[in-house]
Design an enzyme around this catalytic site. Structure first.
Site, PDB file in Angstrom:
ATOM      1  N   CYS A  16       7.870   6.742  15.955  1.00 27.26           N
ATOM      2  CA  CYS A  16       6.768   6.584  16.911  1.00 27.26           C
ATOM      3  C   CYS A  16       5.405   6.813  16.264  1.00 27.26           C
ATOM      4  O   CYS A  16       5.081   7.926  15.842  1.00 27.26           O
ATOM      5  CB  CYS A  16       6.937   7.538  18.088  1.00 27.26           C
ATOM      6  SG  CYS A  16       5.610   7.425  19.303  1.00 27.26           S
ATOM      7  N   SER A 116      10.632  -3.274  24.377  1.00 28.35           N
ATOM      8  CA  SER A 116      10.958  -2.885  23.003  1.00 28.35           C
ATOM      9  C   SER A 116      12.476  -2.915  22.797  1.00 28.35           C
ATOM     10  O   SER A 116      13.208  -2.194  23.473  1.00 28.35           O
ATOM     11  CB  SER A 116      10.416  -1.480  22.709  1.00 28.35           C
ATOM     12  OG  SER A 116       9.009  -1.469  22.790  1.00 28.35           O
ATOM     13  N   ASP A 267      -5.881   0.878  19.602  1.00 31.44           N
ATOM     14  CA  ASP A 267      -4.673   1.634  19.905  1.00 31.44           C
ATOM     15  C   ASP A 267      -4.195   2.456  18.713  1.00 31.44           C
ATOM     16  O   ASP A 267      -3.585   3.512  18.876  1.00 31.44           O
ATOM     17  CB  ASP A 267      -3.578   0.636  20.325  1.00 31.44           C
ATOM     18  CG  ASP A 267      -2.338   1.325  20.858  1.00 31.44           C
ATOM     19  OD1 ASP A 267      -2.455   2.447  21.382  1.00 31.44           O
ATOM     20  OD2 ASP A 267      -1.245   0.738  20.771  1.00 31.44           O
ATOM     21  N   CYS A 307      -7.801  -8.772  -3.303  1.00 30.17           N
ATOM     22  CA  CYS A 307      -7.728  -9.792  -2.261  1.00 30.17           C
ATOM     23  C   CYS A 307      -8.721 -10.929  -2.516  1.00 30.17           C
ATOM     24  O   CYS A 307      -8.460 -12.085  -2.158  1.00 30.17           O
ATOM     25  CB  CYS A 307      -8.009  -9.187  -0.887  1.00 30.17           C
ATOM     26  SG  CYS A 307      -6.805  -7.953  -0.340  1.00 30.17           S
ATOM     27  N   CYS A 310      -7.247 -13.676  -4.403  1.00 30.96           N
ATOM     28  CA  CYS A 310      -5.896 -14.073  -3.991  1.00 30.96           C
ATOM     29  C   CYS A 310      -5.912 -15.423  -3.282  1.00 30.96           C
ATOM     30  O   CYS A 310      -6.713 -15.644  -2.360  1.00 30.96           O
ATOM     31  CB  CYS A 310      -5.308 -13.014  -3.058  1.00 30.96           C
ATOM     32  SG  CYS A 310      -3.660 -13.434  -2.435  1.00 30.96           S
TER      33      CYS A 310
END
Length: 370
Positions: A16, A116, A267, A307, A310
């Site tokens: 979690c 889920s 979140d 990056c 890339c």
């Protein structure tokens, strides 16, 4: 996005991520959201929204807020039906509390219910057990049956642990019957600690390759399957923006509201450092102009130096900010799943291009017929 029960949950999932978030702030749980806070959220959201408004309930387990809470929410939203705003409602749940009465609440409110379910029974029950340690897979599947029988739209979210990454075919076959799937890479704690469920980047790349092959085969079958990450990459190849913020390369602007009314920009970052204020005291316009929120978004702009050179940056975009922790002095770490994404793109990019072109031709043909 609302957390009406904060991080409270009737399950004790071993991986979690919100338990880790809650342990990293001064107040670990904000209890249950009051009706007055809910009313303030709805009223201020409708006052701020233009054109479209989405309410998404997450947890912990949001259904712990109770049926009366959700019935009241449905009633409050209906009271604004005269507004020229298109409203969508969704809830992400472990589904173990769902019964026919919950299905009625969801149907009346027009919810999309995300459930889920981690692949097969053996992989699901490995980490998704209730507070007494009992397995939950059978209860989840029963709940999905109730939702479908009640005409409630639902999809399935599978957290990709290392165990699931090693069983891509079995996991896909266990879930394909549900039609709309999300495969979300399991997060490691903020401190970078590793556990038995932690993903290996190379193995995750192999998981993507094998799951893509199954997805591609199913896509043009009589029973197509939607996989969110692949749907987004195909849309990006067709020149459309991803709808998944984690695939945009930069943090956007949405609002996570904890049970006490506290507002945060994401979140994954419901942390004291990023608290924007409280909805009981401040409206959304002020949150949109918040310097804290601006700093949060700007922190996601830089990409790792590797990056920049890339060839896959135009699809990967560096990935979700949370996957690039720690961010030190404004410089992000290399995405922890970089090797997996690179392996996937090198192996299946040409297939993706052909599939995108095929889909585009089908869309154009359908439009011309219409």
């Amino acid at each position: 996005m609302l957390k009406p029960a904060s991080g409270a949950c009737n399950l004790r999932c071993g991986y979690c991520f919100y338990a880790d978030v809650a342990a990293s702030r001064q107040v670990s749980s904000y209890g249950l959201m009051s009706q007055s806070t809910l009313d303030k959220i709805v009223r201020r959201a409708f006052a701020y929204a233009e054109g479209q408004l989405s309410f998404i309930f997450q947890g912990g387990e949001p259904l712990l807020a109770g049926k009366a809470f959700f019935r009241h929410f449905n009633q409050e939203v209906r009271a604004y039906a005269h507004k020229p705003v298109r409203v969508s409602c969704a809830v992400q749940t472990n589904a173990t509390l769902i019964d026919e009465e919950w299905c009625q609440i969801f149907r009346e409110g027009g919810y999309l219910v995300g459930v889920s379910l981690d692949g097969e029974e053996q992989t699901h029950d490995l980490y998704r057990r209730d507070a007494s340690g009992a397995p939950t897979c059978a209860r989840v599947k029963r709940a999905i049956g109730l939702l479908k029988a009640s005409g409630v739209e639902c999809n399935v979210l599978c957290v990709v642990t290392r165990q699931i990454s090693l069983r891509p075919e079995a996991s896909f076959e266990a879930l394909r019957q549900y039609g709309y799937l999300q495969f979300i890479p399991c997060l490691d704690p903020f401190d970078g600690g590793r556990a038995e469920y932690s993903l290996d980047a190379g193995e995750y790349g192999d998981f993507l390759i094998k799951t893509w092959d199954l997805y591609e085969r199913a896509l043009f079958s009589p029973h197509p399957v939607s996989v969110r990450v692949f749907d987004n990459w195909l849309n990006m190849l067709l020149g459309r923006p991803p709808e998944n913020c984690a695939m945009s390369g930069r943090c956007g602007q949405y609002y996570l509201i904890e049970a006490d009314g506290g507002v945060y920009p994401c979140d994954f970052y419901v942390l004291d450092k990023w608290r924007l204020g409280n909805i009981n005291e401040t409206g959304f316009r002020a949150f949109a102009e918040s310097g804290i929120g601006q700093a949060f978004r700007e922190e996601s702009h830089p990409v790792h130096e590797k990056c920049r050179a890339c060839p896959w940056l135009f699809l990967c975009r560096g990935g979700c900010k949370r996957e690039r922790e720690p961010i030190l002095n404004g410089a992000p770490s290399l995405n922890r799943l970089c090797e997996g994404h690179r392996r996937f793109f090198e192996a299946r990019y040409e297939n993706m291009k052909r599939t995108a072109q095929r889909l585009n031709k089908g869309m154009l043909a359908g439009a011309s017929k219409g």
